[in-house]
Design a protein around this motif. Structure first.
Motif, PDB file in Angstrom:
ATOM      1  N   TYR A 188       9.252  -1.795  10.793  1.00  0.00           N
ATOM      2  CA  TYR A 188       9.011  -0.715   9.972  1.00  0.00           C
ATOM      3  C   TYR A 188      10.504  -0.605   9.116  1.00  0.00           C
ATOM      4  O   TYR A 188      11.564  -0.919   9.639  1.00  0.00           O
TER       5      TYR A 188
ATOM      6  N   LEU B 111       3.233  -1.345   4.507  1.00  0.00           N
ATOM      7  CA  LEU B 111       2.249  -0.257   4.543  1.00  0.00           C
ATOM      8  C   LEU B 111       2.956   1.254   4.611  1.00  0.00           C
ATOM      9  O   LEU B 111       3.568   1.460   5.657  1.00  0.00           O
ATOM     10  N   ASP B 112       2.647   1.944   3.978  1.00  0.00           N
ATOM     11  CA  ASP B 112       3.017   3.479   3.793  1.00  0.00           C
ATOM     12  C   ASP B 112       2.423   4.125   4.825  1.00  0.00           C
ATOM     13  O   ASP B 112       1.353   4.064   4.989  1.00  0.00           O
ATOM     14  N   TRP B 113       3.301   4.903   5.598  1.00  0.00           N
ATOM     15  CA  TRP B 113       2.647   5.762   6.544  1.00  0.00           C
ATOM     16  C   TRP B 113       1.848   6.819   5.729  1.00  0.00           C
ATOM     17  O   TRP B 113       0.452   6.732   6.280  1.00  0.00           O
TER      18      TRP B 113
ATOM     19  N   VAL C 275       0.876  -1.241   0.020  1.00  0.00           N
ATOM     20  CA  VAL C 275       0.006   0.029   0.005  1.00  0.00           C
ATOM     21  C   VAL C 275       0.964   1.226   0.099  1.00  0.00           C
ATOM     22  O   VAL C 275       1.400   1.404   0.902  1.00  0.00           O
ATOM     23  N   GLU C 276       0.973   1.667  -1.279  1.00  0.00           N
ATOM     24  CA  GLU C 276       1.904   3.040  -1.409  1.00  0.00           C
ATOM     25  C   GLU C 276       1.505   3.759  -2.523  1.00  0.00           C
ATOM     26  O   GLU C 276       0.990   3.321  -3.495  1.00  0.00           O
TER      27      GLU C 276
ATOM     28  N   LEU D  26      -0.448   8.655   3.176  1.00  0.00           N
ATOM     29  CA  LEU D  26      -1.286   8.098   2.049  1.00  0.00           C
ATOM     30  C   LEU D  26      -2.536   9.138   2.151  1.00  0.00           C
ATOM     31  O   LEU D  26      -2.917   9.446   3.003  1.00  0.00           O
TER      32      LEU D  26
ATOM     33  N   VAL E 111      -5.758   3.207   0.826  1.00  0.00           N
ATOM     34  CA  VAL E 111      -6.025   2.217   1.794  1.00  0.00           C
ATOM     35  C   VAL E 111      -7.347   1.429   1.169  1.00  0.00           C
ATOM     36  O   VAL E 111      -7.755   0.433   1.461  1.00  0.00           O
TER      37      VAL E 111
ATOM     38  N   ASN F   4      -4.681   7.459   6.474  1.00  0.00           N
ATOM     39  CA  ASN F   4      -3.234   6.871   6.744  1.00  0.00           C
ATOM     40  C   ASN F   4      -2.904   5.556   6.957  1.00  0.00           C
ATOM     41  O   ASN F   4      -3.679   4.738   7.783  1.00  0.00           O
ATOM     42  N   GLY F   5      -1.715   5.372   6.901  1.00  0.00           N
ATOM     43  CA  GLY F   5      -1.151   3.800   7.024  1.00  0.00           C
ATOM     44  C   GLY F   5      -1.260   3.591   8.675  1.00  0.00           C
ATOM     45  O   GLY F   5      -1.436   2.360   8.973  1.00  0.00           O
TER      46      GLY F   5
ATOM     47  N   THR G  59       8.003   4.209   6.321  1.00  0.00           N
ATOM     48  CA  THR G  59       8.024   5.782   6.760  1.00  0.00           C
ATOM     49  C   THR G  59       9.075   6.661   6.241  1.00  0.00           C
ATOM     50  O   THR G  59      10.207   5.760   6.249  1.00  0.00           O
TER      51      THR G  59
ATOM     52  N   MET H 261       5.586  -1.170   8.566  1.00  0.00           N
ATOM     53  CA  MET H 261       5.210   0.051   8.233  1.00  0.00           C
ATOM     54  C   MET H 261       6.264   0.644   7.442  1.00  0.00           C
ATOM     55  O   MET H 261       7.584   0.508   7.668  1.00  0.00           O
TER      56      MET H 261
END
Ligand code: CA
Length: 234
Positions: A102, A52-54, A8-9, A56, A35, A60-61, A83, A81
């Motif tokens: 992360y 998962l990107d923080w 997810v980016e 978004l 998301v 947000n992530g 970041t 995560m």
């Protein structure tokens, strides 16, 4: 066994790079730019790991991680995560909501793959390629070979996956529906009885080297793989 890794980016170039890394490491990349897209994809398939990107657009992530970890259906999916921020406070917040690890951007492909491998080994050992040996029974995921005291054991693809899952989760009891979920996939419509059929085939194959008693029936509960003999063996 390749893992399905949901990325997810929202930045296409970074997403491309992540997907490339994942594919080169032998896994499948499922891509989502937000998301919302990720949630739609997860109605079809449950990923084995989420990158998962923080930051978004929309949710947000961090919020998404918190949501996933508070839902019984998704809380066991490992999350790494991503970041751009390196400060300790953010790392702690990510881990507090239940993220498993992360990676700080910019990341090196080698570091990312090492993190993915470490999380999978810890949370979903059947997704890694490490050979496993229990009581003289050896399974090598890379070559798909199984030997019992150096004797070759021929297994069908389902029995191989079943044995791999048992060996990476030894001593724990698994219900039939858990086995269907983990070995067959959670959206597959097969009857519980199917599990019994494959357990029988697996035991027959393992009898070649005398390992059939490793696969034990736990009455009223399910099956487990154990080196300890047990009065509950059926
Ligand atoms: Ca972003």
């Amino acid at each position: 066994m390749p893992a399905n890794i949901l990325v997810v980016e929202d930045e296409p170039a970074i997403q491309e790079l992540l997907a490339l890394n994942i594919t080169q490491a032998g896994h499948n990349a499922i891509r989502a730019l937000s998301v919302e897209i990720a949630q739609n994809l997860m109605r079809e398939t449950t990923p084995d790991l989420i990158l998962l990107d923080w930051m978004l657009p929309g949710m947000n992530g961090l919020e998404f991680a918190r949501k996933l970890k508070s839902d019984n259906h998704t809380k066991s999916i490992p999350i790494i995560m991503l970041t751009a921020r390196g400060d300790e406070y953010d790392k702690v917040r990510g881990l507090e909501v239940g993220a498993d690890d992360y990676v700080t951007k910019p990341f090196s492909p080698r570091e990312l793959n090492a993190r993915i491998k470490a999380v999978l080994r810890r949370r979903a050992p059947q997704m890694t390629d490490d050979p496993i040996e229990i009581a003289g029974l050896r399974l090598d995921p890379t070559t798909h070979r199984v030997t019992g005291n150096q004797t070759n054991i021929d297994l069908g693809p389902t029995e191989f996956r079943l044995l791999h899952f048992f060996m990476t989760n030894a001593e724990r009891v698994h219900t039939r529906s858990q086995l269907l979920d983990k070995v067959w996939g959670d959206r597959v419509f097969v009857e519980d009885r199917t599990v019994d059929v494959h357990i029988r085939r697996l035991r027959n194959a393992l009898a070649v080297s005398g390992h059939e008693n490793l696969v034990q029936t736990v009455r009223g509960a399910g099956y487990r793989l154990s080196e300890k003999s047990d009065e509950k063996i059926a």
